[in-house]
Design a protein around this motif. Structure first.
Motif, PDB file in Angstrom:
ATOM      1  N   MET A 135       0.832  -1.203   0.000  1.00 36.39           N
ATOM      2  CA  MET A 135       0.000   0.000   0.000  1.00 36.39           C
ATOM      3  C   MET A 135       0.869   1.256   0.000  1.00 36.39           C
ATOM      4  O   MET A 135       0.573   2.218  -0.699  1.00 36.39           O
ATOM      5  CB  MET A 135      -0.938   0.020   1.221  1.00 36.39           C
ATOM      6  CG  MET A 135      -1.817  -1.207   1.376  1.00 36.39           C
ATOM      7  SD  MET A 135      -2.735  -1.689  -0.106  1.00 36.39           S
ATOM      8  CE  MET A 135      -3.208  -3.366   0.354  1.00 36.39           C
ATOM      9  N   ARG A 136       1.953   1.248   0.791  1.00 31.33           N
ATOM     10  CA  ARG A 136       2.777   2.440   0.892  1.00 31.33           C
ATOM     11  C   ARG A 136       3.482   2.740  -0.433  1.00 31.33           C
ATOM     12  O   ARG A 136       3.563   3.899  -0.855  1.00 31.33           O
ATOM     13  CB  ARG A 136       3.802   2.280   2.028  1.00 31.33           C
ATOM     14  CG  ARG A 136       4.595   3.533   2.326  1.00 31.33           C
ATOM     15  CD  ARG A 136       3.700   4.688   2.756  1.00 31.33           C
ATOM     16  NE  ARG A 136       3.014   4.400   4.006  1.00 31.33           N
ATOM     17  CZ  ARG A 136       3.545   4.620   5.211  1.00 31.33           C
ATOM     18  NH1 ARG A 136       4.743   5.150   5.324  1.00 31.33           N
ATOM     19  NH2 ARG A 136       2.852   4.325   6.296  1.00 31.33           N
ATOM     20  N   SER A 152      -6.514   1.916   2.194  1.00 30.52           N
ATOM     21  CA  SER A 152      -6.828   2.606   3.443  1.00 30.52           C
ATOM     22  C   SER A 152      -5.600   2.731   4.338  1.00 30.52           C
ATOM     23  O   SER A 152      -5.507   3.632   5.159  1.00 30.52           O
ATOM     24  CB  SER A 152      -7.926   1.851   4.199  1.00 30.52           C
ATOM     25  OG  SER A 152      -9.146   1.956   3.506  1.00 30.52           O
ATOM     26  N   LEU A 153      -4.647   1.804   4.174  1.00 30.17           N
ATOM     27  CA  LEU A 153      -3.458   1.836   5.025  1.00 30.17           C
ATOM     28  C   LEU A 153      -2.575   3.038   4.710  1.00 30.17           C
ATOM     29  O   LEU A 153      -1.909   3.562   5.599  1.00 30.17           O
ATOM     30  CB  LEU A 153      -2.647   0.543   4.863  1.00 30.17           C
ATOM     31  CG  LEU A 153      -3.246  -0.717   5.468  1.00 30.17           C
ATOM     32  CD1 LEU A 153      -2.364  -1.925   5.156  1.00 30.17           C
ATOM     33  CD2 LEU A 153      -3.417  -0.585   6.972  1.00 30.17           C
ATOM     34  N   SER A 154      -2.537   3.468   3.450  1.00 30.95           N
ATOM     35  CA  SER A 154      -1.619   4.567   3.120  1.00 30.95           C
ATOM     36  C   SER A 154      -2.276   5.755   2.421  1.00 30.95           C
ATOM     37  O   SER A 154      -1.844   6.882   2.617  1.00 30.95           O
ATOM     38  CB  SER A 154      -0.444   4.048   2.279  1.00 30.95           C
ATOM     39  OG  SER A 154       0.503   3.416   3.109  1.00 30.95           O
ATOM     40  N   GLU A 155      -3.306   5.530   1.594  1.00 23.30           N
ATOM     41  CA  GLU A 155      -4.000   6.701   1.071  1.00 23.30           C
ATOM     42  C   GLU A 155      -4.766   7.354   2.211  1.00 23.30           C
ATOM     43  O   GLU A 155      -4.784   8.569   2.368  1.00 23.30           O
ATOM     44  CB  GLU A 155      -4.973   6.345  -0.046  1.00 23.30           C
ATOM     45  CG  GLU A 155      -5.588   7.623  -0.636  1.00 23.30           C
ATOM     46  CD  GLU A 155      -6.798   7.410  -1.506  1.00 23.30           C
ATOM     47  OE1 GLU A 155      -6.740   7.744  -2.682  1.00 23.30           O
ATOM     48  OE2 GLU A 155      -7.829   6.889  -0.994  1.00 23.30           O
ATOM     49  N   ALA A 215      -7.968   6.259   5.594  1.00 27.40           N
ATOM     50  CA  ALA A 215      -9.074   5.400   6.017  1.00 27.40           C
ATOM     51  C   ALA A 215     -10.397   5.889   5.440  1.00 27.40           C
ATOM     52  O   ALA A 215     -11.170   6.558   6.110  1.00 27.40           O
ATOM     53  CB  ALA A 215      -9.143   5.354   7.535  1.00 27.40           C
ATOM     54  N   SER A 216     -10.644   5.531   4.185  1.00 25.35           N
ATOM     55  CA  SER A 216     -11.872   5.963   3.520  1.00 25.35           C
ATOM     56  C   SER A 216     -12.959   4.901   3.610  1.00 25.35           C
ATOM     57  O   SER A 216     -14.014   5.066   3.025  1.00 25.35           O
ATOM     58  CB  SER A 216     -11.584   6.241   2.049  1.00 25.35           C
ATOM     59  OG  SER A 216     -11.209   5.033   1.404  1.00 25.35           O
ATOM     60  N   ARG A 217     -12.697   3.822   4.325  1.00 21.22           N
ATOM     61  CA  ARG A 217     -13.645   2.706   4.413  1.00 21.22           C
ATOM     62  C   ARG A 217     -14.136   2.266   3.035  1.00 21.22           C
ATOM     63  O   ARG A 217     -15.321   2.022   2.817  1.00 21.22           O
ATOM     64  CB  ARG A 217     -14.778   3.053   5.359  1.00 21.22           C
ATOM     65  CG  ARG A 217     -14.258   3.023   6.800  1.00 21.22           C
ATOM     66  CD  ARG A 217     -15.292   3.235   7.838  1.00 21.22           C
ATOM     67  NE  ARG A 217     -15.410   4.594   8.281  1.00 21.22           N
ATOM     68  CZ  ARG A 217     -14.515   5.238   9.053  1.00 21.22           C
ATOM     69  NH1 ARG A 217     -13.421   4.640   9.437  1.00 21.22           N
ATOM     70  NH2 ARG A 217     -14.721   6.465   9.431  1.00 21.22           N
ATOM     71  N   GLY A 218     -13.166   2.204   2.124  1.00 21.56           N
ATOM     72  CA  GLY A 218     -13.437   1.584   0.823  1.00 21.56           C
ATOM     73  C   GLY A 218     -13.820   2.540  -0.289  1.00 21.56           C
ATOM     74  O   GLY A 218     -13.863   2.138  -1.444  1.00 21.56           O
ATOM     75  N   THR A 219     -14.076   3.810   0.028  1.00 21.58           N
ATOM     76  CA  THR A 219     -14.459   4.699  -1.070  1.00 21.58           C
ATOM     77  C   THR A 219     -13.262   5.030  -1.947  1.00 21.58           C
ATOM     78  O   THR A 219     -13.410   5.256  -3.138  1.00 21.58           O
ATOM     79  CB  THR A 219     -15.095   6.007  -0.561  1.00 21.58           C
ATOM     80  OG1 THR A 219     -14.089   6.856  -0.038  1.00 21.58           O
ATOM     81  CG2 THR A 219     -16.132   5.738   0.495  1.00 21.58           C
ATOM     82  N   GLY A 220     -12.068   5.032  -1.342  1.00 14.63           N
ATOM     83  CA  GLY A 220     -10.861   5.239  -2.138  1.00 14.63           C
ATOM     84  C   GLY A 220     -10.692   4.115  -3.146  1.00 14.63           C
ATOM     85  O   GLY A 220     -10.296   4.338  -4.297  1.00 14.63           O
ATOM     86  N   VAL A 245      -5.094   4.566   8.317  1.00 14.61           N
ATOM     87  CA  VAL A 245      -4.683   5.878   8.816  1.00 14.61           C
ATOM     88  C   VAL A 245      -5.891   6.808   8.869  1.00 14.61           C
ATOM     89  O   VAL A 245      -6.494   7.091   7.841  1.00 14.61           O
ATOM     90  CB  VAL A 245      -3.646   6.492   7.846  1.00 14.61           C
ATOM     91  CG1 VAL A 245      -3.187   7.846   8.359  1.00 14.61           C
ATOM     92  CG2 VAL A 245      -2.471   5.561   7.672  1.00 14.61           C
ATOM     93  N   PRO A 246      -6.259   7.304  10.069  1.00 10.97           N
ATOM     94  CA  PRO A 246      -7.394   8.237  10.138  1.00 10.97           C
ATOM     95  C   PRO A 246      -7.093   9.500   9.330  1.00 10.97           C
ATOM     96  O   PRO A 246      -6.000  10.055   9.429  1.00 10.97           O
ATOM     97  CB  PRO A 246      -7.497   8.568  11.630  1.00 10.97           C
ATOM     98  CG  PRO A 246      -6.732   7.502  12.333  1.00 10.97           C
ATOM     99  CD  PRO A 246      -5.668   7.046  11.379  1.00 10.97           C
ATOM    100  N   VAL A 247      -8.052   9.913   8.527  1.00  7.91           N
ATOM    101  CA  VAL A 247      -7.850  11.104   7.694  1.00  7.91           C
ATOM    102  C   VAL A 247      -9.111  11.956   7.666  1.00  7.91           C
ATOM    103  O   VAL A 247     -10.197  11.500   8.026  1.00  7.91           O
ATOM    104  CB  VAL A 247      -7.507  10.733   6.220  1.00  7.91           C
ATOM    105  CG1 VAL A 247      -6.095  10.174   6.113  1.00  7.91           C
ATOM    106  CG2 VAL A 247      -8.526   9.763   5.645  1.00  7.91           C
ATOM    107  N   ASP A 248      -8.927  13.187   7.204  1.00 12.50           N
ATOM    108  CA  ASP A 248     -10.050  14.026   6.805  1.00 12.50           C
ATOM    109  C   ASP A 248     -10.113  13.947   5.289  1.00 12.50           C
ATOM    110  O   ASP A 248      -9.081  14.104   4.618  1.00 12.50           O
ATOM    111  CB  ASP A 248      -9.808  15.480   7.222  1.00 12.50           C
ATOM    112  CG  ASP A 248      -9.751  15.650   8.730  1.00 12.50           C
ATOM    113  OD1 ASP A 248     -10.339  14.820   9.444  1.00 12.50           O
ATOM    114  OD2 ASP A 248      -9.105  16.602   9.197  1.00 12.50           O
TER     115      ASP A 248
END
Lengths: 390, 149
Positions: free
Chosen positions: A174-175, A337-340, A342-347, A212-215
């Protein structure tokens, strides 16, 4: 519903560790506006709104008010993760409830998983949403939907006697991919040594096994394939999509790793689809926790139970630093979700659409026609979708 | 079953869980240091957490049935950080959390922690037995390594 519903617009914000003084509503609105503009439609054409029920995110009715939409005949706020909202929008269009649906997902770091978010007074109310308003914190012994992945990761290691490096390969893949994605939150190179030394959170899973928690926010415009053909030269159709769950899905009561939501999803997708893993050009296994990715690799049929790590090793591209299945098919080219973030799959969903439209920039898979998304985990939120370029 | 503790008092005694009319018997059991697992009177099926009907046969005739609490660790993890609780100090070392296959319950599991054992010995397959500690002034069921194991 096979190939009957198309995605004709995509809009996103960047995914960041701290969007500063920005609300989830604003991020969601930005993504929605971008998606509506991308689809090239007037906002008054939207007659359906589906917004994922994320902490802090506006509900569908609130988003309709924020965007000043006109008359709406279908709206809902389904649970995360991504495919619930997708399927809801698809079925609403297919059944004639509405014609053109705005689907959005907005994420905001919560005080309990981000130190900087904890300092934002305007996020403090989110704390009350954890534990459903209990007077004391939930007990640490609760094997809740999040902690359960660590508990079952331990069982996976026990049953198959695999090393932590198998999980590490998920994080490394992912990274390396995120480095090629301008939207990604985490781009710094990662080595196996750094993975093995990373801070343990819930042993056997460390910080780098957890998203990774994100906005950030993603939005999509869906309509009938028939209409889509007149709107855009490159519509992406949903070939098949499903949720999947076993009845006995209480996190600590799941009978075993041999049959859970992912198995139901795979069976349903195979039944509804003309294509399967040999036919796909891009693979999107969800990675909210690394163990979930190992599960998707195995349960989709790429590898036998316990062999996902070995499979990744065998299909590792040393030059790119990531998995290329048969030298051809990348796994979460956006970084997951690990590197882009945490979009819960929308990414995953967004990147699938970008790849199939040929809009994925330096990550573009040559002539990508078909994408498989394995979304969600083992318990209540397993889902899957196959997207195709028409 | 203790009737001395009414529903309002029961909620006060366990502020960290959401108690319902379906699970109130289970938590009243804690006050008497009894681990009560729901069992169907019609088909004898055990289930946990407590549900309004038997998931096997839909009978509403369910009896919170005391079990020994002997069992085998099925899932185990060691929390380096987590929710706060009295007596849990992550700074002193990881806090083990386990899901235990309870003997005599057809594989029904109960999740808690393991006490009086170095955390590295809290692993899948460990035979355990039930013991009660105190948390927020109320009894709390935990496990320890089974005597003689």
């Amino acid at each position: 519903m096979r190939d009957e519903i198309a995605i004709v617009g995509v809009g996103s914000t960047d995914f960041t560790r701290d969007a500063g003084g920005t609300s989830a509503a604003k991020l969601g609105a930005q993504a929605c506006i971008n998606a509506i503009r991308d689809a090239g439609i007037d906002k008054n054409e939207i007659d359906g709104v589906v917004g994922a029920l994320e902490p802090g995110a506006p509900r569908a009715n609130q988003m309709a008010a924020i965007l000043g939409l006109k008359d709406i005949t279908h709206h809902s706020s389904p649970m995360p993760v991504a495919v619930f909202a997708l399927v809801d929008a698809m079925t609403a269009i297919f059944s004639g409830q509405c014609d053109t649906v705005l689907v959005y997902y907005a994420f905001t770091r919560a005080p309990w998983n981000s130190r900087s978010a904890a300092k934002d007074p305007f996020r403090s109310y989110l704390g009350g949403m954890m534990g459903g308003g209990l007077k004391a914190p939930p007990m640490p012994e609760s094997i809740d939907p999040s902690a359960a992945y660590t508990a079952w990761a331990a069982r996976y290691i026990h049953d198959y006697d695999v090393p932590r490096e198998d999980f590490g390969r998920v994080a490394l893949n992912m990274r390396a991919n995120a480095a090629r994605n301008p939207k990604a939150a985490m781009k710094a190179p990662l080595t196996m040594e750094a993975y093995l030394e990373a801070r343990m959170i819930r042993d056997p899973l460390c910080m780098l096994d957890m998203d990774v928690p994100v906005d950030g926010a993603d939005a999509f415009i869906l309509t009938t394939t028939e209409k889509a053909k007149k709107m855009t030269p490159n519509p992406v159709v949903v070939h098949a999509a499903t949720a999947g769950m076993v009845g006995n899905n209480d996190e600590d009561q799941l009978p075993s790793l041999a049959r859970h939501g992912q198995h139901i999803v795979v069976e349903a997708l195979k039944e509804r689809s003309d294509v399967w893993i040999d036919d796909i050009d891009v693979f999107f296994p969800y990675d909210g926790f690394s163990i979930i990715t190992l599960g998707w690799i195995e349960n989709c049929g790429f590898a036998k139970p316990g062999q996902a790590g070995k499979f990744m090793q065998e299909h590792w591209d040393d030059d790119l630093g990531c998995v290329m299945i048969d030298g051809r098919v990348p796994m979460n080219p956006h970084g997951g979700s690990l590197s882009e973030g945490a979009s819960r799959g929308t990414g995953h969903l967004r990147e699938a659409v970008m790849q199939l439209r040929g809009d994925a920039g330096e990550r573009q898979v040559h002539d990508a026609k078909t994408a498989l998304i394995g979304c969600g985990g083992f318990f209540f939120n397993s889902q899957g979708a196959i997207l195709k370029r028409l | 079953m203790s009737q001395a503790v009414d529903d309002a008092a029961l909620v006060e005694k366990f502020p960290w869980v959401q108690i319902t009319h379906d699970s109130k018997h289970h938590f009243r059991g804690w006050l008497e240091k009894k681990l009560l697992i729901s069992r169907c009177d019609d088909c004898n099926h055990f289930h946990h957490p407590p549900k309004p009907v038997c998931p096997s046969c839909w009978s509403e005739s369910l009896t919170p049935t005391e079990v020994s609490g002997d069992g085998t660790v099925h899932l185990a993890m060691h929390l380096h950080q987590g929710a706060p609780a009295p007596g849990v100090d992550y700074a002193k070392g990881p806090h083990p959390v386990v899901a235990v296959d309870l003997d005599g319950t057809d594989g029904t599991r109960f999740s808690s922690t393991v006490v009086d054992l170095p955390v590295e010995e809290v692993v899948i397959g460990l035979p355990v037995e039930l013991v009660w500690i105190e948390r927020y002034g109320s009894p709390f069921p935990v496990f320890r390594k089974k005597a003689g194991a």
